[in-house]
Design a protein around this motif. Structure first.
Motif, PDB file in Angstrom:
ATOM      1  N   ALA A  64     -12.797  33.514  -8.696  1.00 30.28           N
ATOM      2  CA  ALA A  64     -12.060  33.034  -9.939  1.00 30.28           C
ATOM      3  C   ALA A  64     -11.337  32.582 -10.418  1.00 30.28           C
ATOM      4  CB  ALA A  64     -11.811  34.006 -11.384  1.00 30.28           C
ATOM      5  N   THR A  65     -10.159  32.228  -9.716  1.00 33.45           N
ATOM      6  CA  THR A  65      -8.888  31.339  -9.424  1.00 33.45           C
ATOM      7  C   THR A  65      -9.317  29.581  -9.639  1.00 33.45           C
ATOM      8  OG1 THR A  65      -7.553  33.334  -8.438  1.00 33.45           O
ATOM      9  CG2 THR A  65      -6.521  30.939  -8.570  1.00 33.45           C
ATOM     10  N   GLU A  66     -10.159  29.927  -7.878  1.00 33.15           N
ATOM     11  CA  GLU A  66     -10.306  28.622  -7.928  1.00 33.15           C
ATOM     12  C   GLU A  66     -11.691  27.833  -8.764  1.00 33.15           C
ATOM     13  OE1 GLU A  66      -9.994  27.178  -5.159  1.00 33.15           O
ATOM     14  OE2 GLU A  66      -8.452  28.278  -4.807  1.00 33.15           O
ATOM     15  N   LYS A  67     -12.350  28.709  -9.833  1.00 34.98           N
ATOM     16  CA  LYS A  67     -12.960  28.435 -10.728  1.00 34.98           C
ATOM     17  C   LYS A  67     -12.266  27.524 -11.956  1.00 34.98           C
ATOM     18  CE  LYS A  67     -17.432  30.915 -10.451  1.00 34.98           C
ATOM     19  NZ  LYS A  67     -18.040  32.333 -10.651  1.00 34.98           N
ATOM     20  N   TYR A  68     -10.966  28.649 -12.121  1.00 33.06           N
ATOM     21  CA  TYR A  68      -9.872  28.191 -12.963  1.00 33.06           C
ATOM     22  C   TYR A  68      -9.069  26.488 -12.289  1.00 33.06           C
ATOM     23  CZ  TYR A  68      -4.965  28.154 -14.754  1.00 33.06           C
ATOM     24  OH  TYR A  68      -3.877  27.850 -16.063  1.00 33.06           O
ATOM     25  N   ASN A  69      -9.230  26.461 -11.443  1.00 31.33           N
ATOM     26  CA  ASN A  69      -8.646  25.188 -10.635  1.00 31.33           C
ATOM     27  C   ASN A  69      -9.035  24.391 -10.882  1.00 31.33           C
ATOM     28  OD1 ASN A  69      -6.268  26.500  -8.954  1.00 31.33           O
ATOM     29  ND2 ASN A  69      -7.220  26.992  -7.787  1.00 31.33           N
ATOM     30  N   GLY A  70     -10.624  24.295 -11.065  1.00 31.82           N
ATOM     31  CA  GLY A  70     -11.758  23.310 -11.272  1.00 31.82           C
ATOM     32  C   GLY A  70     -11.518  22.501 -12.610  1.00 31.82           C
ATOM     33  N   THR A  71     -12.275  24.086 -13.715  1.00 33.27           N
ATOM     34  CA  THR A  71     -11.519  23.611 -15.099  1.00 33.27           C
ATOM     35  C   THR A  71     -10.572  22.921 -15.074  1.00 33.27           C
ATOM     36  OG1 THR A  71     -13.259  25.514 -14.907  1.00 33.27           O
ATOM     37  CG2 THR A  71     -11.856  24.567 -17.054  1.00 33.27           C
ATOM     38  N   LYS A  72      -9.793  23.240 -14.679  1.00 34.81           N
ATOM     39  CA  LYS A  72      -7.793  23.090 -15.137  1.00 34.81           C
ATOM     40  C   LYS A  72      -7.885  21.577 -14.850  1.00 34.81           C
ATOM     41  CE  LYS A  72      -3.482  23.257 -14.610  1.00 34.81           C
ATOM     42  NZ  LYS A  72      -2.076  24.125 -14.412  1.00 34.81           N
ATOM     43  N   GLU A  73      -8.603  20.760 -13.913  1.00 31.76           N
ATOM     44  CA  GLU A  73      -8.642  19.140 -13.503  1.00 31.76           C
ATOM     45  C   GLU A  73      -9.627  18.828 -14.037  1.00 31.76           C
ATOM     46  OE1 GLU A  73     -10.133  19.150  -9.462  1.00 31.76           O
ATOM     47  OE2 GLU A  73      -8.204  17.741  -8.378  1.00 31.76           O
ATOM     48  N   GLN A  74     -11.128  18.839 -14.661  1.00 28.95           N
ATOM     49  CA  GLN A  74     -11.688  18.928 -15.224  1.00 28.95           C
ATOM     50  C   GLN A  74     -10.904  18.438 -16.899  1.00 28.95           C
ATOM     51  OE1 GLN A  74     -14.723  21.225 -15.445  1.00 28.95           O
ATOM     52  NE2 GLN A  74     -15.315  20.319 -13.668  1.00 28.95           N
ATOM     53  N   VAL A  75      -9.820  19.122 -17.356  1.00 22.79           N
ATOM     54  CA  VAL A  75      -9.263  19.535 -18.491  1.00 22.79           C
ATOM     55  C   VAL A  75      -8.757  18.274 -18.912  1.00 22.79           C
ATOM     56  CG1 VAL A  75      -8.111  20.577 -19.906  1.00 22.79           C
ATOM     57  CG2 VAL A  75      -9.459  21.961 -18.936  1.00 22.79           C
ATOM     58  N   GLU A  76      -7.535  18.089 -17.338  1.00 24.94           N
ATOM     59  CA  GLU A  76      -6.358  16.940 -17.541  1.00 24.94           C
ATOM     60  C   GLU A  76      -7.332  15.745 -17.651  1.00 24.94           C
ATOM     61  OE1 GLU A  76      -4.410  18.302 -13.837  1.00 24.94           O
ATOM     62  OE2 GLU A  76      -3.304  20.135 -15.074  1.00 24.94           O
ATOM     63  N   SER A  77      -8.624  15.446 -16.842  1.00 22.41           N
ATOM     64  CA  SER A  77      -9.228  14.436 -16.246  1.00 22.41           C
ATOM     65  C   SER A  77      -9.505  14.006 -17.980  1.00 22.41           C
ATOM     66  CB  SER A  77     -10.151  14.430 -15.179  1.00 22.41           C
ATOM     67  OG  SER A  77     -10.836  13.479 -15.260  1.00 22.41           O
ATOM     68  N   ALA A  78     -10.342  14.973 -18.910  1.00 25.14           N
ATOM     69  CA  ALA A  78     -10.718  14.513 -19.993  1.00 25.14           C
ATOM     70  C   ALA A  78      -9.863  14.310 -21.018  1.00 25.14           C
ATOM     71  CB  ALA A  78     -11.063  16.020 -20.325  1.00 25.14           C
ATOM     72  N   ARG A  79      -8.501  14.757 -21.048  1.00 25.99           N
ATOM     73  CA  ARG A  79      -7.191  14.457 -21.522  1.00 25.99           C
ATOM     74  C   ARG A  79      -7.246  13.407 -21.243  1.00 25.99           C
ATOM     75  NH1 ARG A  79      -2.638  14.365 -20.955  1.00 25.99           N
ATOM     76  NH2 ARG A  79      -2.570  15.387 -18.792  1.00 25.99           N
ATOM     77  N   ARG A  80      -6.871  12.467 -20.125  1.00 21.64           N
ATOM     78  CA  ARG A  80      -6.533  11.694 -19.554  1.00 21.64           C
ATOM     79  C   ARG A  80      -7.187  10.155 -20.147  1.00 21.64           C
ATOM     80  NH1 ARG A  80      -4.443  14.246 -14.750  1.00 21.64           N
ATOM     81  NH2 ARG A  80      -6.912  13.247 -14.104  1.00 21.64           N
ATOM     82  N   SER A  81      -9.241  10.557 -19.892  1.00 18.46           N
ATOM     83  CA  SER A  81      -9.649  10.138 -20.916  1.00 18.46           C
ATOM     84  C   SER A  81      -9.753   9.994 -21.888  1.00 18.46           C
ATOM     85  CB  SER A  81     -10.618  10.287 -20.400  1.00 18.46           C
ATOM     86  OG  SER A  81     -11.866   9.892 -20.676  1.00 18.46           O
ATOM     87  N   LEU A  82      -9.178  10.766 -22.859  1.00 16.77           N
ATOM     88  CA  LEU A  82      -9.679  10.708 -23.965  1.00 16.77           C
ATOM     89  C   LEU A  82      -8.392   9.777 -24.212  1.00 16.77           C
ATOM     90  CD1 LEU A  82     -10.059  11.026 -27.073  1.00 16.77           C
ATOM     91  CD2 LEU A  82      -8.911  13.380 -26.589  1.00 16.77           C
ATOM     92  N   ASP A  83      -6.845   9.726 -23.812  1.00 13.39           N
ATOM     93  CA  ASP A  83      -6.254   9.255 -24.280  1.00 13.39           C
ATOM     94  C   ASP A  83      -6.002   7.603 -24.281  1.00 13.39           C
ATOM     95  OD1 ASP A  83      -3.963  11.646 -24.891  1.00 13.39           O
ATOM     96  OD2 ASP A  83      -3.055  11.721 -23.103  1.00 13.39           O
ATOM     97  N   SER A  84      -6.572   7.313 -22.872  1.00  8.91           N
ATOM     98  CA  SER A  84      -6.952   5.932 -23.071  1.00  8.91           C
ATOM     99  C   SER A  84      -7.898   5.518 -23.968  1.00  8.91           C
ATOM    100  CB  SER A  84      -7.092   6.045 -21.804  1.00  8.91           C
ATOM    101  OG  SER A  84      -7.909   4.512 -21.200  1.00  8.91           O
ATOM    102  N   LEU A  85      -8.862   6.245 -23.994  1.00  7.17           N
ATOM    103  CA  LEU A  85      -9.444   6.236 -24.902  1.00  7.17           C
ATOM    104  C   LEU A  85      -8.747   5.832 -26.421  1.00  7.17           C
ATOM    105  CD1 LEU A  85     -12.949   7.802 -24.875  1.00  7.17           C
ATOM    106  CD2 LEU A  85     -12.597   5.077 -24.988  1.00  7.17           C
TER     107      LEU A  85
END
Length: 349
Positions: A63-84
């Protein structure tokens, strides 16, 4: 006299049998309520408790590894939204500049006695209103067509950015919800494991977590740190191993990437990052980073993975041993790779 003598009741007839039956039924109900036996379940042995704790920690790590992967996706989505949003702000500024220029043209036309309908449309402040009215404006004055068309394009681009940002925001909220679910799962597993461990004696818990004082394994491992050049296939692999040795004794904390604490994939990522190599964040992405090698081909610096779900990783240091971050309560340490079911290995570039 015999005719008037009352007959003796059998001990198990009449009221007596009803009373006995009542007690029997009550006893049967009690027995059923406690699982079909009249005895409490036997207390689990220390070995059974340890096996259950091992399973819970393995599930928590998955579950931790899934958390880590999802956290990475959240950060990527947030950066993309900020860029837009930044891009939208820049385009809005350019649009305002273009509209100011058109405003000068409109002022001149108004003073001259008229205002081109297309120019009126271009000066509309609401992009949605512009798009609704644009279809009705078929003719554009030849002298100002280029400027008005430019504003039109900018309005269309802003509308596109607005729609894309809305989609990114929805995706971000979805990822955040997933993150919360994985986080809750990890905490649930760890809480259950800690509850089971509390049933062990202090000596049994110490043995489970390493067989001695919390820092004893770290002291032993540090004393065996190689002196001089490491026998690794590259200088980068040697640097990654040196970093891992420097992390010995540091605590396992789920989601941590150092320098004060690590989870399993956080340790391997940090070790190779110190050598200038960027690894993905999770075990199930790290196994595809680099060249896959067989167990017989293992060399110091390779990443070794365990369990069928590829939920644990360590850094191979040779001699059938690795450095890894095992689980909560067990700090970064040296361990044999035979300790867990082997799932594969990768050699980072």
């Amino acid at each position: 006299m015999a005719a008037h003598r009352r007959s003796r009741q059998h001990p198990l007839t009449g009221p007596a049998v009803r009373t006995a039956a009542t007690f029997a039924l009550a006893g049967a109900a009690t027995t059923t309520a406690f699982g079909g036996t009249g005895h409490a379940e036997p207390r689990p042995t220390a070995a059974q408790i340890k096996a259950r704790v091992d399973r819970l920690y393995q599930e928590a790590e998955a579950a931790t590894e899934k958390y880590n992967g999802t956290k990475e996706q959240v950060e990527s989505a947030r950066r993309s939204l900020d860029s837009l949003r930044d891009e939208s702000a820049r385009r809005t500024e350019r649009l305002n500049t273009s509209r100011n220029a058109l405003g000068s043209i409109a002022t001149a036309q108004y003073r001259g006695g008229g205002l081109d309908p297309a120019l009126q449309l271009a000066l509309t402040s609401d992009p949605d209103e512009y798009l609704e009215r644009a279809a009705r404006a078929e003719r554009v004055g030849a002298g100002h067509a280029s400027a008005i068309a430019g504003v039109h394009r900018q309005l269309m681009e802003l509308a596109r950015l607005k729609a894309e940002a809305s989609e990114r925001m929805t995706a971000l909220e979805t990822r955040r919800a997933e993150l919360a679910r994985h986080k809750a799962t990890v905490r649930e597993k760890l809480t259950a494991a800690e509850s089971l461990l509390s049933e062990l004696t202090a000596e049994q818990r110490t043995a489970y977590n390493g067989g001695g004082p919390a820092d004893a394994p770290a002291r032993a491992d540090r004393s065996s740190t190689p002196r001089g050049p490491l026998q690794a296939p590259s200088s980068r692999a040697a640097q990654a191993i040196a970093y891992a040795y420097g992390a010995l004794g540091k605590p396992y904390v789920w989601g941590a990437t150092g320098p004060g604490a690590f989870d399993c994939s956080g340790l391997t990522q940090a070790a190779w990052r110190s050598a200038g190599v960027s690894l993905p964040r999770t075990t199930y992405t790290q196994i595809n980073a680099g060249r896959r090698v067989s167990r017989a081909q293992l060399a110091p610096g390779d990443l070794v993975f365990f369990y069928s779900g590829v939920s644990h990783v360590g850094l191979y240091i040779g001699g059938g041993r690795m450095i890894h971050a095992p689980r909560p309560g067990a700090p970064v340490r040296v361990a044999p790779i035979d300790q867990m079911p082997f799932a594969g290995a990768t050699r980072p570039a």
